[in-house]
Write a protein that holds these residues in place. Structure first.
Motif, PDB file in Angstrom:
ATOM      1  N   ARG A 134       0.828  -1.206   0.000  1.00 22.09           N
ATOM      2  CA  ARG A 134       0.000   0.000   0.000  1.00 22.09           C
ATOM      3  C   ARG A 134       0.863   1.258   0.000  1.00 22.09           C
ATOM      4  O   ARG A 134       0.535   2.235  -0.684  1.00 22.09           O
ATOM      5  CB  ARG A 134      -0.966   0.010   1.192  1.00 22.09           C
ATOM      6  N   ILE A 135       1.972   1.243   0.746  1.00 27.00           N
ATOM      7  CA  ILE A 135       2.885   2.388   0.734  1.00 27.00           C
ATOM      8  C   ILE A 135       3.492   2.551  -0.660  1.00 27.00           C
ATOM      9  O   ILE A 135       3.596   3.660  -1.183  1.00 27.00           O
ATOM     10  CB  ILE A 135       3.981   2.248   1.807  1.00 27.00           C
ATOM     11  N   GLU A 136       3.871   1.446  -1.285  1.00 28.92           N
ATOM     12  CA  GLU A 136       4.407   1.518  -2.655  1.00 28.92           C
ATOM     13  C   GLU A 136       3.367   2.107  -3.608  1.00 28.92           C
ATOM     14  O   GLU A 136       3.703   2.892  -4.501  1.00 28.92           O
ATOM     15  CB  GLU A 136       4.840   0.124  -3.125  1.00 28.92           C
ATOM     16  N   GLN A 137       2.110   1.743  -3.430  1.00 31.15           N
ATOM     17  CA  GLN A 137       1.051   2.303  -4.266  1.00 31.15           C
ATOM     18  C   GLN A 137       0.924   3.812  -4.041  1.00 31.15           C
ATOM     19  O   GLN A 137       0.736   4.567  -4.997  1.00 31.15           O
ATOM     20  CB  GLN A 137      -0.283   1.612  -3.969  1.00 31.15           C
ATOM     21  N   CYS A 138       1.039   4.240  -2.796  1.00 28.60           N
ATOM     22  CA  CYS A 138       0.987   5.682  -2.490  1.00 28.60           C
ATOM     23  C   CYS A 138       2.148   6.408  -3.154  1.00 28.60           C
ATOM     24  O   CYS A 138       1.979   7.508  -3.694  1.00 28.60           O
ATOM     25  CB  CYS A 138       1.028   5.910  -0.987  1.00 28.60           C
TER      26      CYS A 138
ATOM     27  N   LEU B 231       1.385   6.835  -6.761  1.00 27.95           N
ATOM     28  CA  LEU B 231       0.403   7.908  -6.946  1.00 27.95           C
ATOM     29  C   LEU B 231       1.046   9.280  -6.850  1.00 27.95           C
ATOM     30  O   LEU B 231       0.702  10.200  -7.585  1.00 27.95           O
ATOM     31  CB  LEU B 231      -0.688   7.813  -5.879  1.00 27.95           C
ATOM     32  N   ALA B 232       1.994   9.420  -5.913  1.00 25.48           N
ATOM     33  CA  ALA B 232       2.657  10.708  -5.709  1.00 25.48           C
ATOM     34  C   ALA B 232       3.349  11.194  -6.980  1.00 25.48           C
ATOM     35  O   ALA B 232       3.471  12.395  -7.203  1.00 25.48           O
ATOM     36  CB  ALA B 232       3.658  10.607  -4.561  1.00 25.48           C
ATOM     37  N   LYS B 233       3.763  10.270  -7.821  1.00 25.11           N
ATOM     38  CA  LYS B 233       4.437  10.639  -9.072  1.00 25.11           C
ATOM     39  C   LYS B 233       3.517  11.403 -10.016  1.00 25.11           C
ATOM     40  O   LYS B 233       3.982  12.094 -10.916  1.00 25.11           O
ATOM     41  CB  LYS B 233       4.981   9.392  -9.767  1.00 25.11           C
ATOM     42  N   ALA B 234       2.205  11.314  -9.795  1.00 23.71           N
ATOM     43  CA  ALA B 234       1.250  12.035 -10.643  1.00 23.71           C
ATOM     44  C   ALA B 234       1.178  13.521 -10.295  1.00 23.71           C
ATOM     45  O   ALA B 234       0.674  14.318 -11.080  1.00 23.71           O
ATOM     46  CB  ALA B 234      -0.134  11.406 -10.530  1.00 23.71           C
ATOM     47  N   SER B 235       1.686  13.887  -9.121  1.00 24.20           N
ATOM     48  CA  SER B 235       1.637  15.285  -8.690  1.00 24.20           C
ATOM     49  C   SER B 235       2.576  16.153  -9.519  1.00 24.20           C
ATOM     50  O   SER B 235       3.683  15.750  -9.845  1.00 24.20           O
ATOM     51  CB  SER B 235       2.028  15.381  -7.212  1.00 24.20           C
ATOM     52  N   ASN B 236       2.120  17.368  -9.828  1.00 25.65           N
ATOM     53  CA  ASN B 236       2.958  18.341 -10.531  1.00 25.65           C
ATOM     54  C   ASN B 236       3.621  19.328  -9.580  1.00 25.65           C
ATOM     55  O   ASN B 236       4.325  20.232 -10.018  1.00 25.65           O
ATOM     56  CB  ASN B 236       2.114  19.131 -11.542  1.00 25.65           C
TER      57      ASN B 236
ATOM     58  N   LYS C  62       5.786  15.891  -3.368  1.00 26.49           N
ATOM     59  CA  LYS C  62       4.756  15.049  -3.956  1.00 26.49           C
ATOM     60  C   LYS C  62       4.267  14.039  -2.907  1.00 26.49           C
ATOM     61  O   LYS C  62       5.068  13.342  -2.302  1.00 26.49           O
ATOM     62  CB  LYS C  62       5.313  14.322  -5.172  1.00 26.49           C
ATOM     63  N   PHE C  63       2.938  14.004  -2.707  1.00 24.76           N
ATOM     64  CA  PHE C  63       2.318  13.095  -1.746  1.00 24.76           C
ATOM     65  C   PHE C  63       1.297  12.219  -2.460  1.00 24.76           C
ATOM     66  O   PHE C  63       0.645  12.660  -3.395  1.00 24.76           O
ATOM     67  CB  PHE C  63       1.569  13.873  -0.659  1.00 24.76           C
ATOM     68  N   GLY C  64       1.152  10.991  -1.988  1.00 25.83           N
ATOM     69  CA  GLY C  64       0.113  10.091  -2.472  1.00 25.83           C
ATOM     70  C   GLY C  64      -0.619   9.496  -1.283  1.00 25.83           C
ATOM     71  O   GLY C  64      -0.040   9.333  -0.205  1.00 25.83           O
ATOM     72  N   ALA C  65      -1.895   9.169  -1.471  1.00 24.63           N
ATOM     73  CA  ALA C  65      -2.696   8.610  -0.378  1.00 24.63           C
ATOM     74  C   ALA C  65      -3.708   7.607  -0.925  1.00 24.63           C
ATOM     75  O   ALA C  65      -4.199   7.751  -2.046  1.00 24.63           O
ATOM     76  CB  ALA C  65      -3.421   9.723   0.371  1.00 24.63           C
TER      77      ALA C  65
ATOM     78  N   GLY D 215     -14.832   4.422   9.251  1.00 24.83           N
ATOM     79  CA  GLY D 215     -14.201   3.148   9.566  1.00 24.83           C
ATOM     80  C   GLY D 215     -13.050   2.769   8.651  1.00 24.83           C
ATOM     81  O   GLY D 215     -12.412   1.735   8.847  1.00 24.83           O
ATOM     82  N   ALA D 216     -12.766   3.600   7.661  1.00 26.79           N
ATOM     83  CA  ALA D 216     -11.704   3.286   6.697  1.00 26.79           C
ATOM     84  C   ALA D 216     -10.324   3.642   7.260  1.00 26.79           C
ATOM     85  O   ALA D 216     -10.205   4.351   8.260  1.00 26.79           O
ATOM     86  CB  ALA D 216     -11.938   4.040   5.388  1.00 26.79           C
ATOM     87  N   TRP D 217      -9.297   3.129   6.627  1.00 30.60           N
ATOM     88  CA  TRP D 217      -7.902   3.436   6.961  1.00 30.60           C
ATOM     89  C   TRP D 217      -7.317   4.268   5.832  1.00 30.60           C
ATOM     90  O   TRP D 217      -7.620   4.042   4.654  1.00 30.60           O
ATOM     91  CB  TRP D 217      -7.071   2.166   7.081  1.00 30.60           C
ATOM     92  N   LEU D 218      -6.458   5.204   6.188  1.00 30.79           N
ATOM     93  CA  LEU D 218      -5.761   6.013   5.187  1.00 30.79           C
ATOM     94  C   LEU D 218      -4.276   5.700   5.227  1.00 30.79           C
ATOM     95  O   LEU D 218      -3.674   5.674   6.299  1.00 30.79           O
ATOM     96  CB  LEU D 218      -5.960   7.507   5.459  1.00 30.79           C
ATOM     97  N   PHE D 219      -3.704   5.451   4.073  1.00 32.27           N
ATOM     98  CA  PHE D 219      -2.256   5.309   3.913  1.00 32.27           C
ATOM     99  C   PHE D 219      -1.780   6.559   3.202  1.00 32.27           C
ATOM    100  O   PHE D 219      -2.381   6.964   2.196  1.00 32.27           O
ATOM    101  CB  PHE D 219      -1.929   4.082   3.047  1.00 32.27           C
ATOM    102  N   VAL D 220      -0.708   7.179   3.692  1.00 38.16           N
ATOM    103  CA  VAL D 220      -0.232   8.422   3.085  1.00 38.16           C
ATOM    104  C   VAL D 220       1.286   8.516   3.197  1.00 38.16           C
ATOM    105  O   VAL D 220       1.881   8.030   4.165  1.00 38.16           O
ATOM    106  CB  VAL D 220      -0.942   9.647   3.719  1.00 38.16           C
ATOM    107  N   THR D 221       1.900   9.131   2.206  1.00 35.13           N
ATOM    108  CA  THR D 221       3.370   9.172   2.142  1.00 35.13           C
ATOM    109  C   THR D 221       3.996  10.289   2.958  1.00 35.13           C
ATOM    110  O   THR D 221       5.206  10.480   2.893  1.00 35.13           O
ATOM    111  CB  THR D 221       3.852   9.293   0.685  1.00 35.13           C
ATOM    112  N   GLY D 222       3.231  11.007   3.730  1.00 36.99           N
ATOM    113  CA  GLY D 222       3.785  12.028   4.611  1.00 36.99           C
ATOM    114  C   GLY D 222       2.801  12.339   5.719  1.00 36.99           C
ATOM    115  O   GLY D 222       1.617  12.020   5.626  1.00 36.99           O
ATOM    116  N   GLU D 223       3.291  12.932   6.764  1.00 38.34           N
ATOM    117  CA  GLU D 223       2.450  13.223   7.916  1.00 38.34           C
ATOM    118  C   GLU D 223       1.411  14.290   7.567  1.00 38.34           C
ATOM    119  O   GLU D 223       1.770  15.338   7.024  1.00 38.34           O
ATOM    120  CB  GLU D 223       3.332  13.682   9.070  1.00 38.34           C
TER     121      GLU D 223
END
Length: 158
Positions: free
Chosen positions: A9-13, A16-21, A26-29, A97-105
């Motif tokens: 899941r972290i790798e997926q985030c 995703l972050a690579k899509a940011s301009n 760059k963050f992904g979640a 009830g969901a969980w969030l994975f994110v590449t930064g605080e």
């Protein structure tokens, strides 16, 4: 959740972050259903939908104004966490009830949004944010925060 699934899941985030301009960071979640271990929604930081490549259209507002990183969070791009929650709202996806994975605080603004959206756990790459973050706020309000190792914010140095 198994450690291998957390890593995936972290790798997926990170992908995703690579899509940011964003020229600053760059963050992904990802938002997950923890019972089924399936992705409910994703997002990354960027300018307003339909508003150009960057937060100021063709330029970074924060750079133009000389805003110090980690301050004035109301200026600039939409954060990855914000985009996930807004994408859920626009698509009718339940966040409770969901969980969030994110590449930064998460910043304080996003922490409040996550808490009020009913997110119960935030899995975050620790050390990935150069300002006052909202992790304490999340913990104080009953959201489980789990820090994992990952890429560090390049602005922090070695």
């Amino acid at each position: 959740m198994k450690p291998k699934h957390v890593r995936i899941r972290i790798e997926q985030c990170l992908a995703l972050a690579k899509a940011s301009n964003c020229p600053r960071r760059k963050f992904g979640a990802l938002l997950l259903d923890p019972d089924r271990n399936v992705v409910l929604m994703d997002g990354y930081n960027g300018g307003p939908r339909g508003g150009g490549e960057l937060c100021g259209g063709d330029a970074c507002i924060r750079d133009q104004l000389g805003v110090v990183s980690g301050t004035r969070m109301e200026l600039g791009c939409h954060h990855a966490e914000m985009n996930v929650i807004c994408n859920c709202a626009a698509s009718g996806v339940v966040t409770k009830g969901a969980w969030l994975f994110v590449t930064g605080e998460p910043c304080m603004m996003c922490a409040k949004l996550l808490h009020h959206a009913g997110i119960t756990r935030v899995v975050v790459v620790g050390g990935g944010y150069a300002g006052e973050n909202g992790l304490g706020y999340l913990r104080q309000h009953g959201v489980v925060v789990e820090s994992v190792d990952g890429p560090q914010d390049p602005r922090l140095g070695d």
